[in-house]
Design a protein around this motif. Structure first.
Motif, PDB file in Angstrom:
ATOM      1  N   ILE A 178      -0.983   6.615   9.206  1.00 20.33           N
ATOM      2  CA  ILE A 178       0.274   6.109   8.614  1.00 20.33           C
ATOM      3  C   ILE A 178       0.944   5.020   9.523  1.00 20.33           C
ATOM      4  CG2 ILE A 178       2.764   6.983   8.413  1.00 20.33           C
ATOM      5  CD1 ILE A 178       1.452   7.787   5.993  1.00 20.33           C
ATOM      6  N   VAL A 179       0.604   5.228  10.729  1.00 21.06           N
ATOM      7  CA  VAL A 179       1.369   3.949  11.547  1.00 21.06           C
ATOM      8  C   VAL A 179       0.556   2.662  11.305  1.00 21.06           C
ATOM      9  CG1 VAL A 179       1.970   3.284  13.891  1.00 21.06           C
ATOM     10  CG2 VAL A 179       1.727   5.622  13.442  1.00 21.06           C
ATOM     11  N   ALA A 180      -0.888   2.824  11.299  1.00 25.29           N
ATOM     12  CA  ALA A 180      -1.819   1.860  10.973  1.00 25.29           C
ATOM     13  C   ALA A 180      -1.567   1.105   9.819  1.00 25.29           C
ATOM     14  CB  ALA A 180      -3.118   2.115  11.256  1.00 25.29           C
ATOM     15  N   THR A 181      -1.321   1.773   8.659  1.00 25.70           N
ATOM     16  CA  THR A 181      -0.906   1.175   7.565  1.00 25.70           C
ATOM     17  C   THR A 181       0.480   0.443   7.622  1.00 25.70           C
ATOM     18  OG1 THR A 181      -2.148   2.843   6.272  1.00 25.70           O
ATOM     19  CG2 THR A 181      -0.653   1.793   4.812  1.00 25.70           C
ATOM     20  N   ILE A 211       1.089  -1.077  -0.158  1.00 27.28           N
ATOM     21  CA  ILE A 211       0.051  -0.014   0.069  1.00 27.28           C
ATOM     22  C   ILE A 211       1.026   1.410  -0.009  1.00 27.28           C
ATOM     23  CG2 ILE A 211      -1.423   1.462   1.549  1.00 27.28           C
ATOM     24  CD1 ILE A 211      -2.967  -1.406   2.248  1.00 27.28           C
ATOM     25  N   LEU A 212       0.518   2.290  -0.730  1.00 25.51           N
ATOM     26  CA  LEU A 212       1.074   3.512  -0.779  1.00 25.51           C
ATOM     27  C   LEU A 212       0.109   4.550  -0.143  1.00 25.51           C
ATOM     28  CD1 LEU A 212       3.152   5.358  -3.276  1.00 25.51           C
ATOM     29  CD2 LEU A 212       1.119   6.555  -2.606  1.00 25.51           C
ATOM     30  N   THR A 213       0.287   5.182   0.806  1.00 24.64           N
ATOM     31  CA  THR A 213      -0.614   6.171   1.301  1.00 24.64           C
ATOM     32  C   THR A 213      -0.181   7.293   1.792  1.00 24.64           C
ATOM     33  OG1 THR A 213      -2.782   6.455   2.496  1.00 24.64           O
ATOM     34  CG2 THR A 213      -0.957   5.211   3.739  1.00 24.64           C
ATOM     35  N   PHE A 214      -0.801   8.321   2.364  1.00 23.22           N
ATOM     36  CA  PHE A 214      -0.645   9.803   2.742  1.00 23.22           C
ATOM     37  C   PHE A 214      -1.021  10.008   4.036  1.00 23.22           C
ATOM     38  CE2 PHE A 214      -1.691   9.149  -1.795  1.00 23.22           C
ATOM     39  CZ  PHE A 214      -0.618   9.868  -2.532  1.00 23.22           C
ATOM     40  N   GLY A 215       0.001  10.911   4.663  1.00 22.55           N
ATOM     41  CA  GLY A 215      -0.319  11.404   6.127  1.00 22.55           C
ATOM     42  C   GLY A 215       0.468  12.568   6.532  1.00 22.55           C
ATOM     43  N   GLY A 216       0.203  13.030   7.536  1.00 20.63           N
ATOM     44  CA  GLY A 216       0.818  14.172   8.365  1.00 20.63           C
ATOM     45  C   GLY A 216       1.906  13.592   9.274  1.00 20.63           C
ATOM     46  N   GLY A 225       4.879   5.614   2.762  1.00 21.15           N
ATOM     47  CA  GLY A 225       4.038   6.736   3.407  1.00 21.15           C
ATOM     48  C   GLY A 225       4.540   8.079   2.962  1.00 21.15           C
ATOM     49  N   ILE A 226       3.750   8.645   2.097  1.00 21.82           N
ATOM     50  CA  ILE A 226       3.956   9.880   1.727  1.00 21.82           C
ATOM     51  C   ILE A 226       3.683  10.928   2.661  1.00 21.82           C
ATOM     52  CG2 ILE A 226       3.913  11.647  -0.236  1.00 21.82           C
ATOM     53  CD1 ILE A 226       4.672   9.163  -1.377  1.00 21.82           C
ATOM     54  N   ILE A 227       4.474  11.597   3.360  1.00 22.42           N
ATOM     55  CA  ILE A 227       4.497  12.545   4.578  1.00 22.42           C
ATOM     56  C   ILE A 227       4.416  14.041   4.119  1.00 22.42           C
ATOM     57  CG2 ILE A 227       5.374  12.905   6.903  1.00 22.42           C
ATOM     58  CD1 ILE A 227       4.363  10.087   6.352  1.00 22.42           C
ATOM     59  N   ARG A 228       3.553  14.858   4.779  1.00 19.08           N
ATOM     60  CA  ARG A 228       3.369  16.195   4.376  1.00 19.08           C
ATOM     61  C   ARG A 228       4.653  16.745   4.988  1.00 19.08           C
ATOM     62  NH1 ARG A 228      -2.032  17.181   6.128  1.00 19.08           N
ATOM     63  NH2 ARG A 228      -0.852  17.294   8.146  1.00 19.08           N
TER      64      ARG A 228
END
Ligand SMILES: *Cc1c(COP(=O)(O)O)cnc(C)c1O
Length: 297
Positions: free
Chosen positions: A74-77, A63-68, A90-93
């Protein structure tokens, strides 16, 4: 260091009665999703479960996902992917910090590849060129989407009683939509927005709900200044709630939920004889971002 993920413990989910805290002729139970795991706590595993199935059935890498920086999602993914032997990105802002927040550190230890992008690129959800995006299932920020809502519906598998009102904190509205899709006619869903004036929310929830149901309402007056903002009155309430019920809450989501329900009960929003289920959607790890000692738990 290889991080060992503690086994998820769905059998430890309980419904705790807190009617005496709220002191009205209303039944109030709390569904303790926070007890599943200290890492993938609360609603996040539920929102992710069918995305994980998709990855496995489509034989993608992960999975690729996004979060602050402090994102529970993010941790759960990271954890859910690790649990299923999948990769996660994780793509982080924002800028890469000199020192990772505990949230990011944990995601990193769970094997997530963290990539920091500027706020403007983040707005556009740009995926950096170094990533082969089609090898991953791309999951929206917060797990928002039909698949996330479908997973969130299964939260209620863990509660055997029927209630007149199901109440939850609302970020992207995915969990709320799942609950709306699941409840029976005559049952209501109350959402507490944790953001300031996020007037998109009603549309976002509507988008994920099946019929044109009218049994739900979102309140926007309990954000305490906005996303991840808090005020002394909120923290004081959370300490008092813990003292009387032994239930810890987080200041981003569930603290605001429990506070709001108290206020709505005081204002007689719920008719006499109502029975409420408050969904404790977890998130306690986020309390690490406020100074130690502020909360009594
Ligand atoms: C993410 C989160 C929510 C919000 O869920 P949405 O489906 O995005 O509305 C609520 N509570 C906690 C503890 C969360 O971490």
């Amino acid at each position: 260091m290889v991080y060992m993920l503690p086994a998820l413990s769905f059998e430890s989910i309980t419904t705790d009665n807190v009617s005496s805290f709220y002191q009205r002729k209303i039944e109030v139970d709390v569904l303790r999703l926070d007890k599943i795991s200290p890492i993938i706590s609360g609603n996040k595993w539920f929102k992710l479960r069918y995305y994980i199935e998709e990855v496995l059935s489509q034989q993608k890498k992960g999975i690729l996902t996004f979060g602050g920086a402090w994102s529970n999602h993010i941790v759960a993914t990271a954890a859910a992917c690790k649990e299923s032997g999948l990769q996660s990105v994780g793509i982080i802002r924002g800028e890469e910090p000199k020192e990772k927040s505990p949230t990011q550190q944990q995601a990193h230890e769970l094997g997530m590849k963290l990539i920091y992008i500027s706020r403007s690129d983040y707005q556009l959800k740009k995926i950096p060129g170094e990533i082969e995006a089609d090898e991953y299932c791309i999951v929206n920020e917060g797990g928002y989407g039909i698949t996330g809502a479908k997973g969130a519906s299964t939260i209620l598998d863990y509660c055997s009683k029927n209630y007149t009102h199901y109440c939850c904190a609302v970020g992207t509205g995915t969990m709320m939509a799942g609950i709306i899709n699941r409840v029976q006619p005559g049952q209501n869903v109350v959402g507490i927005s944790i953001m300031k004036n996020n007037r998109e929310l009603e549309n976002m929830v509507q988008e994920l709900t099946k019929d044109d149901k009218k049994n739900w309402q979102i309140f926007h007056d309990y954000s305490f200044g906005g996303y991840a903002k808090h005020q002394p009155a909120l923290l004081k309430f959370m300490n008092e709630f813990y003292k009387q019920t032994a239930i810890p809450s987080d200041f981003v989501y569930t603290g605001k939920l429990f506070f709001a329900i108290n206020n709505l009960i005081e204002k007689n929003y719920f008719p006499p004889m109502s029975s409420l289920l408050l969904i404790h959607s977890g998130g306690l790890q986020g309390n690490r971002s406020i100074p130690p000692g502020t909360l009594s738990f």
